[in-house]
Design an enzyme around this catalytic site. Structure first.
Site, short mmCIF file in Angstrom:
data_model
loop_
_atom_site.label_atom_id
_atom_site.label_comp_id
_atom_site.label_asym_id
_atom_site.label_seq_id
_atom_site.Cartn_x
_atom_site.Cartn_y
_atom_site.Cartn_z
CE1 TYR A 63 -11.16 0.64 5.04
CE2 TYR A 63 -11.71 1.53 7.19
CZ TYR A 63 -10.79 1.29 6.20
OH TYR A 63 -9.49 1.69 6.37
CB SER B 88 -9.58 1.49 10.53
OG SER B 88 -10.37 2.65 10.68
CB SER B 89 -9.97 4.39 15.29
OG SER B 89 -10.31 5.37 14.34
CB CYS B 90 -14.12 3.01 11.68
SG CYS B 90 -13.44 2.05 10.38
CE LYS C 289 -8.15 -1.23 6.93
NZ LYS C 289 -6.77 -1.53 6.52
N GLY D 257 0.84 -1.20 0.00
CA GLY D 257 0.00 0.00 0.00
C GLY D 257 0.87 1.24 0.00
CG HIS E 174 -11.05 10.16 5.82
ND1 HIS E 174 -10.34 9.44 4.90
CD2 HIS E 174 -11.68 9.24 6.59
CE1 HIS E 174 -10.51 8.16 5.11
NE2 HIS E 174 -11.33 8.00 6.13
CG ASP F 297 -23.23 14.22 13.53
OD1 ASP F 297 -22.73 15.07 12.75
OD2 ASP F 297 -23.95 14.51 14.50
N PRO G 234 -4.94 2.56 14.24
CG PRO G 234 -4.63 3.18 12.00
CD PRO G 234 -5.02 2.01 12.87
CG LEU H 199 -2.60 9.59 4.68
CD1 LEU H 199 -2.09 10.92 4.18
CD2 LEU H 199 -3.94 9.78 5.40
NE ARG I 132 -17.19 19.92 1.34
CZ ARG I 132 -17.98 20.50 2.21
NH1 ARG I 132 -18.65 21.60 1.88
NH2 ARG I 132 -18.13 19.99 3.42
O1 GFB Z 1 -13.60 11.88 8.26
P1 GFB Z 1 -14.96 11.38 8.00
O2 GFB Z 1 -15.42 11.32 6.60
O3 GFB Z 1 -15.15 9.94 8.57
O4 GFB Z 1 -16.01 12.32 8.78
P2 GFB Z 1 -15.38 9.26 10.01
C1 GFB Z 1 -15.82 12.74 10.10
C2 GFB Z 1 -16.93 13.72 10.47
O5 GFB Z 1 -16.73 14.95 9.75
C3 GFB Z 1 -18.34 13.29 10.19
C4 GFB Z 1 -17.97 15.39 9.19
O6 GFB Z 1 -19.15 13.68 11.27
C5 GFB Z 1 -18.70 14.08 8.93
O7 GFB Z 1 -20.09 14.30 8.78
N1 GFB Z 1 -17.71 16.24 8.02
C6 GFB Z 1 -18.01 17.57 7.95
C7 GFB Z 1 -17.15 15.88 6.86
N2 GFB Z 1 -17.68 18.06 6.75
C8 GFB Z 1 -17.11 17.03 6.05
C9 GFB Z 1 -16.57 16.94 4.74
O8 GFB Z 1 -16.50 17.91 3.96
N3 GFB Z 1 -16.08 15.72 4.38
C10 GFB Z 1 -16.11 14.63 5.21
N4 GFB Z 1 -15.63 13.46 4.79
N5 GFB Z 1 -16.67 14.69 6.45
C11 GFB Z 1 -14.37 7.25 8.79
C12 GFB Z 1 -14.89 5.93 8.28
O9 GFB Z 1 -15.32 7.73 9.62
O10 GFB Z 1 -13.17 7.10 9.50
C13 GFB Z 1 -13.87 5.22 7.54
O11 GFB Z 1 -16.03 6.18 7.48
C14 GFB Z 1 -12.47 5.28 8.16
O12 GFB Z 1 -14.31 3.92 7.45
C15 GFB Z 1 -12.13 6.61 8.77
O13 GFB Z 1 -12.34 4.32 9.12
C16 GFB Z 1 -10.87 6.57 9.61
O14 GFB Z 1 -14.30 9.60 10.97
O15 GFB Z 1 -16.77 9.51 10.50
#
Ligand code: GFB
Length: 377
Positions: A137, A108-110, A141, A11, A180, A270, A164, A15, A188
């Site tokens: 996902y 992954s912490s998820c 993991k 990989g 993310h 969320d 992590p 990142l 944005r």
């Molecule tokens: O980082 P994120 O996409 O993933 O979103 P998770 C974290 C939080 O940020 C959520 C909010 O509450 C989103 O609604 N958020 C606000 C946004 N604005 C934005 C935006 O513009 N983009 C994104 N992406 N989020 C992930 C898992 O969860 O964590 C994966 O879905 C992975 O599987 C990763 O494990 C580490 O932290 O919620």
């Protein structure tokens, strides 16, 4: 793991993988095999087998597999799960087959249950239901972790697993579909700045809390545990900052130089309410993150400007014109900015479902809780 050991970062284009390759090279490791673009397709059992037979790595960092933010997880759970299952099954099996001395699997912490008590301790793994937005996902993991564990038990190999926290940094995915929260908001807010938009939509309520680790620190933590940790229990890799999404949005806006208002669209998901890791084990072993959050954000934005914005894909094509932000109501000010959020969501907007937070100055030193942010104004 001496400097001439054959090391494979599975990989290398991810990142964490890109940061690891950079760190290993800087640390003088001169025998790294399978670097991009020579990496096999890890979803292909045959290619992985051929690669291990030929390259014969002694140490493997398994940081591969598709991943993405909350939107990608909701839209493409099958792809994410299948890819991560295949990658883990192929690499772990061939690492065993070819006598790899040590393998580190990055989970992954998820993978933690949605309502596990905070901070998340490894004892909580597999004790409750997963967060639905990323369950597929996360399950893959967890399967990777359990596979390492099974090979360890059955064959006595030294395969370790780390969980992590949310990483970010150079080489991140900045696409609207995959990003993310940090790269997503960075792109944005950059676009909103260029277009002189007066509002930026932040998905969700802004209240979830996330812990972040800079990619270079994550790579350093991986290298550290490859050298210093052999235990059968997984180990958490926590970072330098744990904060609310509202605070993240403010910090990103500041680094980008976006001066408009942030509007939280509560109709967007969320995800998990809180994802802070208990990293005491790692701290006891002697590792700590070394990059503060602001520096990490600034470095990431610099990388983004150079490698993504300058390439001019999609809406960033208007990058040449840096406009001054207008105040709401001034000519040229739009009703709201940014894209609306994940597809299928309603247009942002009713007063009950969204709220605005003016950007009011330096992020560092302000309260993190968005309610406090609002009432402080
Ligand atoms: O980082 P994120 O996409 O993933 O979103 P998770 C974290 C939080 O940020 C959520 C909010 O509450 C989103 O609604 N958020 C606000 C946004 N604005 C934005 C935006 O513009 N983009 C994104 N992406 N989020 C992930 C898992 O969860 O964590 C994966 O879905 C992975 O599987 C990763 O494990 C580490 O932290 O919620």
């Amino acid at each position: 793991m001496n400097r001439t050991a054959r090391i494979y970062v599975a990989g290398g284009e991810t990142l964490a993988g890109a940061a690891l390759l950079e760190l290993l090279r800087a640390a003088g490791h001169c025998n790294i095999v399978g670097m991009p673009p020579d990496e096999p397709d890890l979803a292909s059992a045959r290619q992985v087998e051929d690669f291990f037979a030929e390259a014969r790595p002694e140490y493997v960092f398994l940081v591969a597999g598709k991943s993405g933010g909350i939107r990608l997880n909701r839209e493409r759970p099958a792809e994410l799960m299948r890819d991560n299952l295949l990658v883990a099954a192929h690499v772990i099996h061939q690492a065993y087959n070819h006598g790899v001395a040590k393998l580190l699997y990055l989970a992954s912490s998820c993978g933690y249950p949605r309502h596990a008590s905070q901070p998340l301790q490894v004892e909580s793994l597999m004790t409750g239901p997963l967060e639905p937005t990323s369950a597929a996902y996360a399950m893959a993991k967890l399967a990777g972790w359990q596979l390492c564990e099974a090979y360890r038990r059955q064959y006595g190999v030294c395969f370790i697993t780390a969980f992590p926290t949310n990483p970010f940094g150079p080489h991140d995915d900045f696409t609207p579909e995959g990003a993310h929260v940090i790269p997503g908001l960075m792109r944005r807010s950059h676009e909103a700045k260029l277009r002189n938009e007066t509002e930026l939509i932040v998905w969700g309520t802004g209240t979830p809390r996330r812990e972040f680790i800079y990619a270079r620190d994550l790579a350093d933590a991986c290298l550290f545990i490859m050298r210093h940790y052999d235990g059968p229990e997984p180990i958490n890799l926590g970072g330098a900052a744990e904060l609310s999404i509202a605070a993240v949005a403010l910090a990103v806006a500041e680094v980008v130089g976006y001066r408009g208002r942030l509007r939280f669209d509560a109709r967007q998901p969320d995800g998990m309410p809180c994802k802070g890791l208990d990293s005491n084990r790692l701290r006891e072993l002697g590792w700590r993150p070394s990059t503060d959050f602001r520096t990490a954000l600034a470095e990431t934005y610099a990388w983004f400007l150079h490698h993504v914005a300058e390439k001019g894909d999609g809406p960033l094509e208007d990058r040449g014109t840096v406009l001054l932000c207008r105040k709401p109501g001034e000519p040229g000010a739009s009703a709201h900015g940014g894209d609306g959020g994940p597809p299928g969501a309603d247009a942002p907007g009713s007063p009950q479902q969204s709220r605005t937070v003016p950007f009011f100055g330096p992020f560092f030193g302000v309260k993190e809780d968005p309610t406090d942010v609002r009432t402080a104004l």
